[in-house]
Design an enzyme around this catalytic site. Structure first.
Site, PDB file in Angstrom:
ATOM      1  N   GLU A   1       0.821  -1.220   0.000  1.00 41.60           N
ATOM      2  CA  GLU A   1       0.000   0.000   0.000  1.00 41.60           C
ATOM      3  C   GLU A   1       0.852   1.266   0.000  1.00 41.60           C
ATOM      4  O   GLU A   1       0.540   2.249  -0.679  1.00 41.60           O
ATOM      5  CB  GLU A   1      -0.922  -0.006   1.230  1.00 41.60           C
ATOM      6  CG  GLU A   1      -1.855   1.158   1.310  1.00 41.60           C
ATOM      7  CD  GLU A   1      -2.808   1.238   0.125  1.00 41.60           C
ATOM      8  OE1 GLU A   1      -3.705   0.398   0.033  1.00 41.60           O
ATOM      9  OE2 GLU A   1      -2.632   2.132  -0.726  1.00 41.60           O
TER      10      GLU A   1
ATOM     11  N   VAL B   1       2.623   3.457  -3.294  1.00 41.46           N
ATOM     12  CA  VAL B   1       1.985   4.464  -4.150  1.00 41.46           C
ATOM     13  C   VAL B   1       1.171   5.412  -3.286  1.00 41.46           C
ATOM     14  O   VAL B   1       0.278   4.979  -2.551  1.00 41.46           O
ATOM     15  CB  VAL B   1       1.034   3.811  -5.184  1.00 41.46           C
ATOM     16  CG1 VAL B   1       0.495   4.858  -6.143  1.00 41.46           C
ATOM     17  CG2 VAL B   1       1.722   2.696  -5.946  1.00 41.46           C
TER      18      VAL B   1
ATOM     19  N   GLY C   1       1.912   7.100  -0.604  1.00 42.97           N
ATOM     20  CA  GLY C   1       2.178   7.139   0.837  1.00 42.97           C
ATOM     21  C   GLY C   1       0.995   6.672   1.664  1.00 42.97           C
ATOM     22  O   GLY C   1       0.597   5.505   1.600  1.00 42.97           O
TER      23      GLY C   1
ATOM     24  N   ASP D   1       9.756   8.747 -11.132  1.00 49.13           N
ATOM     25  CA  ASP D   1       9.143   8.275  -9.886  1.00 49.13           C
ATOM     26  C   ASP D   1       7.627   8.116 -10.088  1.00 49.13           C
ATOM     27  O   ASP D   1       7.032   7.115  -9.705  1.00 49.13           O
ATOM     28  CB  ASP D   1       9.447   9.293  -8.767  1.00 49.13           C
ATOM     29  CG  ASP D   1       8.719   8.989  -7.481  1.00 49.13           C
ATOM     30  OD1 ASP D   1       9.167   8.096  -6.752  1.00 49.13           O
ATOM     31  OD2 ASP D   1       7.680   9.631  -7.216  1.00 49.13           O
TER      32      ASP D   1
ATOM     33  N   LYS E   1       5.081   4.534 -10.027  1.00 49.18           N
ATOM     34  CA  LYS E   1       3.825   4.396  -9.277  1.00 49.18           C
ATOM     35  C   LYS E   1       2.655   4.160 -10.226  1.00 49.18           C
ATOM     36  O   LYS E   1       1.757   3.361  -9.952  1.00 49.18           O
ATOM     37  CB  LYS E   1       3.597   5.641  -8.420  1.00 49.18           C
ATOM     38  CG  LYS E   1       4.662   5.789  -7.336  1.00 49.18           C
ATOM     39  CD  LYS E   1       4.669   7.179  -6.743  1.00 49.18           C
ATOM     40  CE  LYS E   1       5.744   7.338  -5.693  1.00 49.18           C
ATOM     41  NZ  LYS E   1       5.945   8.751  -5.304  1.00 49.18           N
TER      42      LYS E   1
ATOM     43  N   GLY F   1       6.735  10.919   3.840  1.00 44.85           N
ATOM     44  CA  GLY F   1       6.939  11.258   5.253  1.00 44.85           C
ATOM     45  C   GLY F   1       6.943   9.965   6.051  1.00 44.85           C
ATOM     46  O   GLY F   1       6.192   9.038   5.734  1.00 44.85           O
TER      47      GLY F   1
HETATM   48  N1  LIG Z   1      10.575   8.345   2.902  1.00 42.63           N
HETATM   49  C1  LIG Z   1       9.326   8.403   2.441  1.00 42.63           C
HETATM   50  O1  LIG Z   1       8.591   9.351   2.688  1.00 42.63           O
HETATM   51  C2  LIG Z   1       8.789   7.267   1.614  1.00 42.63           C
HETATM   52  C3  LIG Z   1       7.471   7.342   1.106  1.00 42.63           C
HETATM   53  C4  LIG Z   1       6.960   6.281   0.364  1.00 42.63           C
HETATM   54  C5  LIG Z   1       7.745   5.175   0.135  1.00 42.63           C
HETATM   55  N2  LIG Z   1       9.039   5.141   0.617  1.00 42.63           N
HETATM   56  C6  LIG Z   1       9.840   3.965   0.333  1.00 42.63           C
HETATM   57  O2  LIG Z   1      10.201   3.346   1.559  1.00 42.63           O
HETATM   58  C7  LIG Z   1      11.464   2.730   1.431  1.00 42.63           C
HETATM   59  C8  LIG Z   1      12.382   3.248   2.533  1.00 42.63           C
HETATM   60  O3  LIG Z   1      12.524   4.651   2.384  1.00 42.63           O
HETATM   61  P1  LIG Z   1      13.213   5.570   3.507  1.00 42.63           P
HETATM   62  O4  LIG Z   1      12.949   6.972   3.102  1.00 42.63           O
HETATM   63  O5  LIG Z   1      12.798   5.115   4.857  1.00 42.63           O
HETATM   64  O6  LIG Z   1      14.756   5.235   3.257  1.00 42.63           O
HETATM   65  P2  LIG Z   1      16.007   5.660   4.162  1.00 42.63           P
HETATM   66  O7  LIG Z   1      15.635   6.700   5.150  1.00 42.63           O
HETATM   67  O8  LIG Z   1      17.119   5.918   3.230  1.00 42.63           O
HETATM   68  O9  LIG Z   1      16.324   4.320   4.974  1.00 42.63           O
HETATM   69  C9  LIG Z   1      16.874   3.187   4.395  1.00 42.63           C
HETATM   70  C10 LIG Z   1      17.231   2.198   5.490  1.00 42.63           C
HETATM   71  O10 LIG Z   1      17.733   1.022   4.865  1.00 42.63           O
HETATM   72  C11 LIG Z   1      18.954   0.648   5.504  1.00 42.63           C
HETATM   73  N3  LIG Z   1      19.804  -0.016   4.525  1.00 42.63           N
HETATM   74  C12 LIG Z   1      20.287   0.476   3.360  1.00 42.63           C
HETATM   75  N4  LIG Z   1      21.011  -0.438   2.707  1.00 42.63           N
HETATM   76  C13 LIG Z   1      20.992  -1.537   3.486  1.00 42.63           C
HETATM   77  C14 LIG Z   1      21.572  -2.831   3.378  1.00 42.63           C
HETATM   78  N5  LIG Z   1      22.299  -3.183   2.326  1.00 42.63           N
HETATM   79  N6  LIG Z   1      21.339  -3.702   4.374  1.00 42.63           N
HETATM   80  C15 LIG Z   1      20.596  -3.366   5.451  1.00 42.63           C
HETATM   81  N7  LIG Z   1      20.012  -2.173   5.599  1.00 42.63           N
HETATM   82  C16 LIG Z   1      20.221  -1.267   4.632  1.00 42.63           C
HETATM   83  C17 LIG Z   1      19.565   1.933   6.026  1.00 42.63           C
HETATM   84  O11 LIG Z   1      20.436   1.616   7.094  1.00 42.63           O
HETATM   85  P3  LIG Z   1      21.220   2.752   7.942  1.00 42.63           P
HETATM   86  O12 LIG Z   1      20.147   3.555   8.614  1.00 42.63           O
HETATM   87  O13 LIG Z   1      22.040   2.008   8.901  1.00 42.63           O
HETATM   88  O14 LIG Z   1      22.006   3.545   6.937  1.00 42.63           O
HETATM   89  C18 LIG Z   1      18.302   2.698   6.444  1.00 42.63           C
HETATM   90  O15 LIG Z   1      17.963   2.370   7.755  1.00 42.63           O
HETATM   91  C19 LIG Z   1      11.935   3.030  -0.003  1.00 42.63           C
HETATM   92  O16 LIG Z   1      11.608   1.973  -0.847  1.00 42.63           O
HETATM   93  C20 LIG Z   1      11.138   4.258  -0.375  1.00 42.63           C
HETATM   94  O17 LIG Z   1      10.930   4.380  -1.768  1.00 42.63           O
HETATM   95  C21 LIG Z   1       9.573   6.154   1.343  1.00 42.63           C
END
Ligand SMILES: NC(=O)c1ccc[n+]([C@@H]2O[C@H](COP(=O)([O-])OP(=O)(O)OC[C@H]3O[C@@H](n4cnc5c(N)ncnc54)[C@H](OP(=O)(O)O)[C@@H]3O)[C@@H](O)[C@H]2O)c1
Length: 435
Positions: free
Chosen positions: A131, A134, A136, A203, A207, A304
């Site tokens: 969910e 796409v 959020g 991006d 989606k 977020g």
């Molecule tokens: N941020 C948003 O608002 C948002 C919205 C919708 C969807 N998403 C999706 O949600 C997902 C996560 O996004 P995010 O923004 O939370 O990313 P993020 O803040 O960059 O966090 C990524 C996490 O993955 C860990 N990581 C990276 N490479 C790794 C590896 N090889 N082995 C183990 N852990 C690893 C990092 O570890 P460290 O902390 O130790 O560096 C970090 O904790 C993505 O697919 C993104 O497209 C995000």
């Protein structure tokens, strides 16, 4: 409690850390709603030492997401690392292959490997829920897949990238150029240091590929999408749109046509009084045109940590309840092929802004070239810059709105106008979406 749902979370960044704290905060509510407790029993990230504002004391630590995915002590593997390949893909495959359900927020992974992963989930009777991938916090996946399971879809379109919508909103409201608004978006953390993926529409395309599959029962195929970003949009376009009763949005559109499902991402003029036009700033929205109901628009935060984690948690809740739905709404074998429809065959209205040489006969030349392609005009506005005398030969903006025509006709007419040497620079063309 013996029937606790044991969750392993890979990725403790923006979304992962928010999820871990929400699971704790919502513990009682989840027991009440799902009939069992949900507990994060294991986590994985790169750095164990990093301060994340959450206590990980009671959770097993893994530094390898694939090992976490295979661990016996978890029932659900939650992937919040990101990226379409490497350990992310391996870990999701490992979890599904061992019969564990997977929840992910990763649109890149699904756009690239969605079909294979859905087939793997099916084979091993596991759930694959996404969910949050796409829109959020907007429950658009469930709305299409479950809420509207009995409707057939004519069109689905949405503002799926908060960065682009923020930039367009700021450009419009403050009459600022694209570059200034991008810099401001970067300063506020709404845009990446390298913003290409967002501003060039990729991006949104990832989606849209997922939404199109859910709505039209086709395979997820990002390559079937025509993609154009927002970097060529100028404040003059937004001001002209405003005067003409429109607003410009970067939309992802999937629409049923006699030739197949047309999927496209591009700056789009939408009527100012439409629901989608009201959506400003980083907010996302999706409008669904389904048979038997008036268009339905869902609006909400597209990103977020807390917002995205709430969608992830709802997906985990489904697994706790024992609800398992085919990831793309039907068995993967039943998903039909999809091909890229040539944009030349796209039909619709067009906004065209030309810088015309201010000479007698220019308007007639432009009108002739459009008429040669059977393009009918809804409006033509020629505007001399304030204070500039007419007829001095400098370029004058001419803004045209066409009735429905084909992209091919517009391209041919503009090529002929270019050869006639009555305009300077490249014409600006923005497609109009009926709504
Ligand atoms: N941020 C948003 O608002 C948002 C919205 C919708 C969807 N998403 C999706 O949600 C997902 C996560 O996004 P995010 O923004 O939370 O990313 P993020 O803040 O960059 O966090 C990524 C996490 O993955 C860990 N990581 C990276 N490479 C790794 C590896 N090889 N082995 C183990 N852990 C690893 C990092 O570890 P460290 O902390 O130790 O560096 C970090 O904790 C993505 O697919 C993104 O497209 C995000």
């Amino acid at each position: 409690m013996s029937n606790i749902l044991r969750v392993g979370v890979a990725g403790l960044g923006t979304v992962g850390a928010a999820l871990v704290s929400q699971v704790l905060q919502q513990r009682e509510a989840l027991i009440a709603r799902c009939g069992r407790a949900i507990e994060v029993v294991a986590v994985c990230a790169r750095s164990k030492a990093k301060e994340r504002g959450i206590s990980l004391k009671k959770m097993a630590w893994f530094s390898d997401p694939v090992q976490l995915a295979r661990a016996d002590g978890i029932d659900v593997f939650v992937e919040l690392i990101g990226g379409a390949g490497g350990p992310t893909k391996q870990a999701v495959e490992a979890a599904l292959a061992s019969g564990k359900s997977v929840v992910t927020a990763n649109k890149a992974l699904l756009a690239e490997h969605g079909m294979r992963l859905a087939a793997l989930a099916e084979k091993h009777h596991a759930a694959l829920n996404f969910e949050a991938a796409v829109g959020g916090a907007i429950p658009i996946v469930k709305t299409i897949r479950e809420g509207l399971a009995g409707n057939s879809f004519a069109r689905i379109y949405g503002i799926l990238n908060g960065t682009c919508n923020y930039i367009l909103t700021k450009m419009e409201e403050e009459n600022l150029p694209f570059e200034d608004c991008l810099t401001e978006a970067q300063r506020l953390g709404y845009a990446e240091a390298d913003p290409t993926f967002d501003i060039e529409g990729h991006d949104t395309a990832q989606k849209l590929a997922i939404l199109a599959s859910l709505a039209f029962g086709t395979r997820v195929e990002q390559r079937a999408i025509y993609v154009e970003g927002i970097s060529s949009i100028q404040p003059a376009d937004l001001a002209a749109a405003d005067e003409l009763g429109y607003r410009v949005k970067l939309l992802g559109v999937a629409v049923k046509t006699p030739n197949g499902i047309e999927q496209r991402v591009h700056p789009t003029m939408v009527r100012k009084d439409s629901s989608i036009a009201q959506v400003m700033g980083v907010t996302n929205a999706v409008t669904v045109d389904a048979e038997g109901i008036d268009p339905l628009t869902l609006v909400g935060p597209g990103a977020g940590g807390a917002a995205t984690a709430s969608a992830v948690l709802a997906d985990i809740g489904d697994i706790a309840r024992g609800v398992r739905t085919a990831p793309f709404g039907r068995p993967t074998a039943g998903l039909g092929p999809v091909r890229k429809l040539p944009m030349q065959r796209h039909e619709g209205g067009y906004y065209i802004r030309l810088m015309a040489r201010d000479k007698p006969g220019t308007a007639a030349t432009i009108a002739t070239r459009l008429a040669e392609q059977d393009i009918s005009m809804e409006s033509i506005v020629q505007r001399h810059p304030a204070g500039a005398p007419a007829g001095k030969g400098g370029p004058v903006p001419v803004i045209l709105i066409t009735y429905a025509t084909t992209e091919d006709a517009v391209r041919k007419a503009l090529a002929a106008v270019g050869r006639d040497r009555v305009i300077s620079g490249r014409p600006q063309v923005i497609r109009i979406e009926k709504n």
